[in-house]
Structures are given as structure tokens and as C-alpha cells.
Design a protein around this motif. Sequence first.
Motif, PDB file in Angstrom:
ATOM      1  N   PRO A 156       0.826  -1.209   0.000  1.00 50.30           N
ATOM      2  CA  PRO A 156       0.000   0.000   0.000  1.00 50.30           C
ATOM      3  C   PRO A 156       0.864   1.263   0.000  1.00 50.30           C
ATOM      4  CG  PRO A 156      -0.708  -1.547   1.707  1.00 50.30           C
ATOM      5  CD  PRO A 156       0.609  -2.027   1.204  1.00 50.30           C
ATOM      6  N   GLN A 157       0.281   2.345  -0.473  1.00 51.83           N
ATOM      7  CA  GLN A 157       0.948   3.636  -0.368  1.00 51.83           C
ATOM      8  C   GLN A 157       1.133   3.987   1.108  1.00 51.83           C
ATOM      9  OE1 GLN A 157      -1.771   5.058  -4.059  1.00 51.83           O
ATOM     10  NE2 GLN A 157      -1.254   6.656  -2.601  1.00 51.83           N
ATOM     11  N   HIS A 158       2.209   4.714   1.391  1.00 56.01           N
ATOM     12  CA  HIS A 158       2.420   5.194   2.757  1.00 56.01           C
ATOM     13  C   HIS A 158       1.450   6.321   3.084  1.00 56.01           C
ATOM     14  CE1 HIS A 158       4.700   5.940   6.442  1.00 56.01           C
ATOM     15  NE2 HIS A 158       4.663   7.226   6.142  1.00 56.01           N
ATOM     16  N   GLY A 159       1.065   7.083   2.069  1.00 63.55           N
ATOM     17  CA  GLY A 159       0.121   8.181   2.218  1.00 63.55           C
ATOM     18  C   GLY A 159      -0.529   8.459   0.884  1.00 63.55           C
ATOM     19  N   ASP A 160      -1.517   9.326   0.868  1.00 68.71           N
ATOM     20  CA  ASP A 160      -2.263   9.578  -0.370  1.00 68.71           C
ATOM     21  C   ASP A 160      -1.404  10.227  -1.446  1.00 68.71           C
ATOM     22  OD1 ASP A 160      -4.886   9.862  -1.898  1.00 68.71           O
ATOM     23  OD2 ASP A 160      -4.214  11.955  -1.789  1.00 68.71           O
ATOM     24  N   ARG A 161      -0.416  11.026  -1.051  1.00 68.76           N
ATOM     25  CA  ARG A 161       0.321  11.814  -2.043  1.00 68.76           C
ATOM     26  C   ARG A 161       1.120  10.966  -3.021  1.00 68.76           C
ATOM     27  NH1 ARG A 161       4.641  15.398   0.648  1.00 68.76           N
ATOM     28  NH2 ARG A 161       5.628  13.337   0.817  1.00 68.76           N
ATOM     29  N   ASP A 162       1.801   9.923  -2.513  1.00 64.39           N
ATOM     30  CA  ASP A 162       2.805   9.223  -3.306  1.00 64.39           C
ATOM     31  C   ASP A 162       2.392   7.815  -3.681  1.00 64.39           C
ATOM     32  OD1 ASP A 162       4.541  11.437  -2.891  1.00 64.39           O
ATOM     33  OD2 ASP A 162       5.149  10.602  -0.954  1.00 64.39           O
ATOM     34  N   ALA A 163       2.424   7.535  -4.981  1.00 64.64           N
ATOM     35  CA  ALA A 163       2.278   6.175  -5.505  1.00 64.64           C
ATOM     36  C   ALA A 163       3.385   6.000  -6.529  1.00 64.64           C
ATOM     37  CB  ALA A 163       0.914   5.982  -6.154  1.00 64.64           C
ATOM     38  N   GLY A 164       3.745   4.744  -6.824  1.00 69.12           N
ATOM     39  CA  GLY A 164       4.780   4.583  -7.821  1.00 69.12           C
ATOM     40  C   GLY A 164       5.404   3.213  -7.854  1.00 69.12           C
ATOM     41  N   VAL A 165       6.573   3.159  -8.481  1.00 69.07           N
ATOM     42  CA  VAL A 165       7.309   1.910  -8.681  1.00 69.07           C
ATOM     43  C   VAL A 165       8.777   2.165  -8.371  1.00 69.07           C
ATOM     44  CG1 VAL A 165       7.933   0.081 -10.300  1.00 69.07           C
ATOM     45  CG2 VAL A 165       5.734   1.266 -10.556  1.00 69.07           C
ATOM     46  N   ILE A 166       9.387   1.254  -7.637  1.00 68.88           N
ATOM     47  CA  ILE A 166      10.833   1.265  -7.434  1.00 68.88           C
ATOM     48  C   ILE A 166      11.366  -0.065  -7.949  1.00 68.88           C
ATOM     49  CG2 ILE A 166      12.745   1.410  -5.802  1.00 68.88           C
ATOM     50  CD1 ILE A 166      10.883   2.948  -3.926  1.00 68.88           C
TER      51      ILE A 166
END
Length: 212
Positions: free
Chosen positions: A28-38
Motif C-alpha cells: 500500500p501507499q504510505h500516504g495519499d500523495r505518493d504512488a509509484g514503482v521502485i
Amino acid sequence: MAESLRDILEAAGRGVFPVADGGITVVPQHGDRDAGVIAFTAHSVVFTDEPEGWVRETLGALGCDPLAAAMNPRFLSAFGERAGRVTDTVDVLLTGAPLPGRPEAVLEEVADPGHPRVVSAGGRRDEVRVWAADGGELVLGRGIAGRLEVAVEVAAGARRRGLGRRLATAARRLAGGEPVWAQVAAGNARSLRAFQAAGYRPVGSEALFLRP
């Protein structure tokens, strides 16, 4: 208990990475602001509040090398459209261990909350602090999953004098004992050289999605 994005990043900051098994971890995202791929070596982490089933189904339908699937432009495009988010670029992700002592560069912290660098960094980071140097600026703030992130800017007239390296090194001395993370566009060779000269090491690549 399953690992969180914070757990994965804290481990990576210590040099402990996901197993290089060609797999995909979805958290899950840590917070609403950040989503992505590493993408680490032979293992990618997708952090999103979209259903894990959608992520794995979409990746599986690409029919490409599984090691590269999470950074495939078709997946990133589908990810952004599904989540209603946008991304600028795929960055090289680097970390630098904290250093003792005072910064070599002469820095003056900017106290003005309306300073353009404070305002622009605030869209991607929390607890933003900015220092000005003769010909450059250093920004530190809390980014993805609360990690400490650095950005450096050097004016055109101050380049080729080692200022970028000194500012990147200064961030490690201002880190308060924790790793510092840097996101640098893959094509920005000058910045990559400066961060590597300052002791940062590349640990993967990252595509960050934000709300438009």
C-alpha cells in the motif's frame, strides 16, 4: 507481518535489498500523495492503493521480460491512467550514508516559507528546509514513506567548480544520522556524477506518480 514501503526503504538505506528473484512486491501507499514503482536489482516494488490483483494482471498481460515489466512504459501508462495520476520521468535512485561534522560548503538556511524553492519542494515533500550557497541551493525534506530526500540546484555560472558535489555532501552532514535519498533523472549525467562523487550510490530506479 508483511513488509511496508517504509520497511523496504529503511532496509535499502542500510544496504539490505529485496531478494533478486525476478519478483514483484505490491504494498500500500504510505500516504495519499505518493504512488509509484521502485525497481531494485531483479525485484520491483509497486506502491499503490489500487488492487494488487489489477497490478499483477496488468503486468502479466504485457508479455515482456518480467525483470523489466514494472518499468515498462505500457505499465506505467496504465498505472497513471488507472490511478488518475501523472509522472514526469523515471529517476535513478541513490542513497548516501550520514556523515559527521559540519558542511564544507558555506550555507545559509532560508527562513522564508514563501521562498520559491520552499514552495515548489512542498508539493512533493514535508518538513522542507532550504539552504542557500553562493551559486547554489540545497533542499532537504521528507518524501516517500517519510525518507529524507535531497535536491541540489547549481546556477549556470557556478558550474564546473565542484559546488554540486559539495552541496550533496553537505546534505549527508545535515542528515542527523539517517540515510539521504536522491532522485536524479537518468539523462542528467552531470548531477549523477556529482552525487556519486559525494559518496552516494545508485540502488535502483523510481517512477513517482502524483495527483495532477
